[in-house]
Scaffold this motif. Structure first.
Motif, PDB file in Angstrom:
ATOM      1  N   GLY A 103      23.818  52.664  13.966  1.00  0.00           N
ATOM      2  CA  GLY A 103      22.977  53.316  14.635  1.00  0.00           C
ATOM      3  C   GLY A 103      22.620  52.811  16.086  1.00  0.00           C
ATOM      4  O   GLY A 103      22.494  53.855  17.314  1.00  0.00           O
ATOM      5  N   MET A 104      22.262  51.492  16.096  1.00  0.00           N
ATOM      6  CA  MET A 104      22.600  50.591  17.426  1.00  0.00           C
ATOM      7  C   MET A 104      24.322  51.066  18.186  1.00  0.00           C
ATOM      8  O   MET A 104      23.821  51.232  19.021  1.00  0.00           O
ATOM      9  CB  MET A 104      22.358  48.875  16.863  1.00  0.00           C
ATOM     10  CG  MET A 104      21.010  49.151  16.409  1.00  0.00           C
ATOM     11  SD  MET A 104      20.074  49.557  18.516  1.00  0.00           S
ATOM     12  CE  MET A 104      18.752  51.092  17.403  1.00  0.00           C
ATOM     13  N   VAL A 105      25.149  51.246  17.263  1.00  0.00           N
ATOM     14  CA  VAL A 105      26.255  51.456  18.365  1.00  0.00           C
ATOM     15  C   VAL A 105      26.194  53.018  18.479  1.00  0.00           C
ATOM     16  O   VAL A 105      27.173  53.279  19.250  1.00  0.00           O
ATOM     17  CB  VAL A 105      27.729  51.059  17.089  1.00  0.00           C
ATOM     18  CG1 VAL A 105      28.922  51.940  17.193  1.00  0.00           C
ATOM     19  CG2 VAL A 105      27.839  50.299  16.420  1.00  0.00           C
ATOM     20  N   ILE A 106      25.660  54.053  18.482  1.00  0.00           N
ATOM     21  CA  ILE A 106      25.736  55.043  17.978  1.00  0.00           C
ATOM     22  C   ILE A 106      24.841  55.286  19.934  1.00  0.00           C
ATOM     23  O   ILE A 106      25.378  55.747  20.754  1.00  0.00           O
ATOM     24  CB  ILE A 106      25.023  56.138  17.970  1.00  0.00           C
ATOM     25  CG1 ILE A 106      25.984  56.169  16.291  1.00  0.00           C
ATOM     26  CG2 ILE A 106      24.837  57.538  17.811  1.00  0.00           C
ATOM     27  CD1 ILE A 106      25.337  57.078  14.822  1.00  0.00           C
ATOM     28  N   VAL A 107      23.714  54.352  19.872  1.00  0.00           N
ATOM     29  CA  VAL A 107      23.485  54.246  21.406  1.00  0.00           C
ATOM     30  C   VAL A 107      23.980  54.204  21.614  1.00  0.00           C
ATOM     31  O   VAL A 107      24.417  54.176  23.202  1.00  0.00           O
ATOM     32  CB  VAL A 107      22.264  53.233  20.944  1.00  0.00           C
ATOM     33  CG1 VAL A 107      21.112  52.964  22.158  1.00  0.00           C
ATOM     34  CG2 VAL A 107      20.931  53.836  20.016  1.00  0.00           C
ATOM     35  N   ALA A 108      24.570  52.869  22.199  1.00  0.00           N
ATOM     36  CA  ALA A 108      25.264  52.616  23.363  1.00  0.00           C
ATOM     37  C   ALA A 108      26.978  53.378  23.110  1.00  0.00           C
ATOM     38  O   ALA A 108      27.022  53.355  24.442  1.00  0.00           O
ATOM     39  CB  ALA A 108      26.525  51.079  23.108  1.00  0.00           C
ATOM     40  N   LEU A 109      27.525  54.343  22.298  1.00  0.00           N
ATOM     41  CA  LEU A 109      28.535  55.332  22.803  1.00  0.00           C
ATOM     42  C   LEU A 109      27.697  56.180  23.411  1.00  0.00           C
ATOM     43  O   LEU A 109      28.842  55.982  24.461  1.00  0.00           O
ATOM     44  CB  LEU A 109      28.635  55.386  21.255  1.00  0.00           C
ATOM     45  CG  LEU A 109      29.444  56.717  21.961  1.00  0.00           C
ATOM     46  CD1 LEU A 109      30.933  55.975  21.357  1.00  0.00           C
ATOM     47  CD2 LEU A 109      29.708  57.119  19.767  1.00  0.00           C
ATOM     48  N   GLY A 110      26.412  56.128  22.921  1.00  0.00           N
ATOM     49  CA  GLY A 110      25.880  56.915  24.225  1.00  0.00           C
ATOM     50  C   GLY A 110      25.366  56.522  25.785  1.00  0.00           C
ATOM     51  O   GLY A 110      26.541  57.420  26.626  1.00  0.00           O
ATOM     52  N   GLY A 111      25.931  55.185  25.856  1.00  0.00           N
ATOM     53  CA  GLY A 111      25.249  55.406  27.165  1.00  0.00           C
ATOM     54  C   GLY A 111      27.231  55.289  28.016  1.00  0.00           C
ATOM     55  O   GLY A 111      26.816  56.215  28.947  1.00  0.00           O
ATOM     56  N   VAL A 112      28.251  54.455  26.773  1.00  0.00           N
ATOM     57  CA  VAL A 112      29.390  54.892  27.313  1.00  0.00           C
ATOM     58  C   VAL A 112      29.683  56.717  27.448  1.00  0.00           C
ATOM     59  O   VAL A 112      30.420  56.420  28.834  1.00  0.00           O
ATOM     60  CB  VAL A 112      30.029  53.529  26.502  1.00  0.00           C
ATOM     61  CG1 VAL A 112      31.747  54.690  26.579  1.00  0.00           C
ATOM     62  CG2 VAL A 112      30.582  52.916  25.756  1.00  0.00           C
TER      63      VAL A 112
END
Length: 87
Positions: free
Chosen positions: A41-50
């Motif tokens: 889920g934290m990877v998905i959060v970072a992906l949203g910023g990218v």
């Protein structure tokens, strides 16, 4: 904020939606005590910023020139007197 159309762009909406999904996934897996799912889920959060940053670079965000915060008037600031610290 409503008068400045802050964040009303496809890049902002897409980035926020992806980050929201990431926090939801991370929260669900945190409650289920599954660390691997939490970090996914934290990877998905970072992906949203990218994704939001890439979409902004592609021209789907608000340009800095159009944002009212970046438009400084020279007449209003030139006539002001400096603030004093007198009580």
């Amino acid at each position: 904020m409503a008068g400045s159309s802050h964040g009303h762009t496809p890049a902002a909406w897409t980035g926020v939606i992806i980050v929201f999904i990431g926090f939801t996934v991370a929260g669900a897996f945190m409650v289920m005590a599954e660390p691997l799912g939490f970090w996914a889920g934290m990877v998905i959060v970072a992906l949203g910023g990218v994704v939001g940053g890439i979409m902004r670079a592609m021209g789907l965000g608000m340009p800095k020139e159009a944002h009212p915060v970046h438009q400084v008037t020279t007449t209003a600031t030139a006539t002001r007197e400096p603030a004093s610290a007198e009580a």
